[in-house]
Design an enzyme around this catalytic site. Structure first.
Site, PDB file in Angstrom:
ATOM      1  N   SER A   1       0.808  -1.222   0.000  1.00 40.59           N
ATOM      2  CA  SER A   1       0.000   0.000   0.000  1.00 40.59           C
ATOM      3  C   SER A   1       0.840   1.271   0.000  1.00 40.59           C
ATOM      4  O   SER A   1       0.403   2.304  -0.506  1.00 40.59           O
ATOM      5  CB  SER A   1      -0.942   0.002   1.205  1.00 40.59           C
ATOM      6  OG  SER A   1      -0.226  -0.166   2.411  1.00 40.59           O
TER       7      SER A   1
ATOM      8  N   GLY B   1      -2.029  -4.429   0.972  1.00 41.08           N
ATOM      9  CA  GLY B   1      -2.182  -5.664   1.737  1.00 41.08           C
ATOM     10  C   GLY B   1      -1.217  -6.762   1.364  1.00 41.08           C
ATOM     11  O   GLY B   1      -1.168  -7.800   2.028  1.00 41.08           O
TER      12      GLY B   1
ATOM     13  N   ASN C   1       3.552  -5.588   5.702  1.00 38.64           N
ATOM     14  CA  ASN C   1       2.413  -6.414   6.097  1.00 38.64           C
ATOM     15  C   ASN C   1       2.856  -7.703   6.773  1.00 38.64           C
ATOM     16  O   ASN C   1       2.127  -8.252   7.614  1.00 38.64           O
ATOM     17  CB  ASN C   1       1.537  -6.715   4.871  1.00 38.64           C
ATOM     18  CG  ASN C   1       0.795  -5.482   4.401  1.00 38.64           C
ATOM     19  OD1 ASN C   1       0.120  -4.809   5.175  1.00 38.64           O
ATOM     20  ND2 ASN C   1       0.938  -5.151   3.124  1.00 38.64           N
TER      21      ASN C   1
ATOM     22  N   ASP D   1      -2.554   8.116   8.093  1.00 38.63           N
ATOM     23  CA  ASP D   1      -2.913   7.354   9.289  1.00 38.63           C
ATOM     24  C   ASP D   1      -1.614   6.839   9.899  1.00 38.63           C
ATOM     25  O   ASP D   1      -0.537   7.280   9.510  1.00 38.63           O
ATOM     26  CB  ASP D   1      -3.910   6.224   8.964  1.00 38.63           C
ATOM     27  CG  ASP D   1      -3.376   5.234   7.928  1.00 38.63           C
ATOM     28  OD1 ASP D   1      -2.163   4.968   7.917  1.00 38.63           O
ATOM     29  OD2 ASP D   1      -4.178   4.719   7.120  1.00 38.63           O
TER      30      ASP D   1
ATOM     31  N   HIS E   1       0.421   4.849   6.921  1.00 40.30           N
ATOM     32  CA  HIS E   1       0.453   5.281   5.520  1.00 40.30           C
ATOM     33  C   HIS E   1       0.784   6.760   5.421  1.00 40.30           C
ATOM     34  O   HIS E   1       0.438   7.545   6.305  1.00 40.30           O
ATOM     35  CB  HIS E   1      -0.887   5.004   4.830  1.00 40.30           C
ATOM     36  CG  HIS E   1      -1.247   3.568   4.774  1.00 40.30           C
ATOM     37  ND1 HIS E   1      -2.189   2.994   5.606  1.00 40.30           N
ATOM     38  CD2 HIS E   1      -0.767   2.565   3.995  1.00 40.30           C
ATOM     39  CE1 HIS E   1      -2.288   1.708   5.333  1.00 40.30           C
ATOM     40  NE2 HIS E   1      -1.439   1.415   4.364  1.00 40.30           N
TER      41      HIS E   1
END
Length: 229
Positions: A60, A92, A121, A201, A204
């Protein structure tokens, strides 16, 4: 009266001296050879011309989650370099999934350079670091075997310090880069994701963050010789 000399003081024949000197020189050469090999630097990368195809492989953070497609880091990198940068990021994706996707991407795009940014991930899912390291190394090795140059991007590790906003790169990326003798872009994501103003966030970047990451990546590309300064 006979003069008896100490055994250690007996004169040495000229031929023996020459043989000992030759043996000493040969030994010095034998010792120097492995030392020279150990200290040999990896060759400087070849600069890519404008218009060259570059594959940005990742998750991502590569796809640009948290921003628009035209502000994801591959799009910014294309603007800054003049290369054709293919966004091969899938949100993901783990290192195993990126490894499985790689052959098709290499065949489709035939990139001159593959930028590998994967593993976040794996860490979030608490997968084995050893497995992640193996997958990342295979990705880099397979990309290089296709004829592409490879640049590895370090990803932050999960830690108590990371929870407090102090990020550091996972050690496996430097290990893989050293093992394969490929360039490493370090502290890129760690530097961006440690700053609130550059995040959408906790994990990210936002548009400003992707811009800063791409600009830092350009500096590494110049330093390694992949991009003409």
């Amino acid at each position: 009266m006979t003069n008896f000399l100490h055994p250690d003081l007996h004169p040495i024949a000229p031929g023996a001296v020459r043989r000992r000197t030759l043996l000493a020189r040969l030994a010095a050469v034998a010792l120097a050879a492995p030392l020279a090999a150990c200290g040999r630097k990896s060759p400087r990368a070849q600069a890519l011309p404008a218009g060259a195809t570059v594959l940005a492989l990742g998750d991502s953070l590569t796809s640009g989650l948290g921003a628009s497609a035209d502000t994801a880091y591959p799009a910014v990198l294309q603007r800054l370099t003049g290369w054709k940068v293919v966004n091969g990021g899938v949100s993901g994706d783990t290192s195993a999934q990126a490894l499985a996707r790689l052959p098709g991407l290499l065949q489709q795009h035939n990139p001159a350079l593959v930028i590998v940014s994967i593993g976040g991930n794996d860490f979030l899912r608490r997968q084995s670091s050893a497995t992640t390291r193996t997958n990342v190394q295979r990705i880099c090795a397979d990309a290089r075997a296709s004829g592409a140059q490879v640049l590895l991007v370090a990803v932050p590790e999960l830690s108590l310090m990371a929870a407090a906003g102090r990020l550091s790169d996972h050690a496996l990326y430097e290990e893989v880069a050293d093992a394969l003798k490929i360039p490493l872009h370090s502290k890129g994501w760690s530097g961006v994701l440690a700053q609130d103003r550059l995040r959408s966030d906790q994990i990210h970047a936002n548009a400003a963050g992707y811009e800063q990451f791409a600009q830092g990546l350009v500096e590494t590309l110049k330093t390694t010789g992949l991009l003409v300064q």
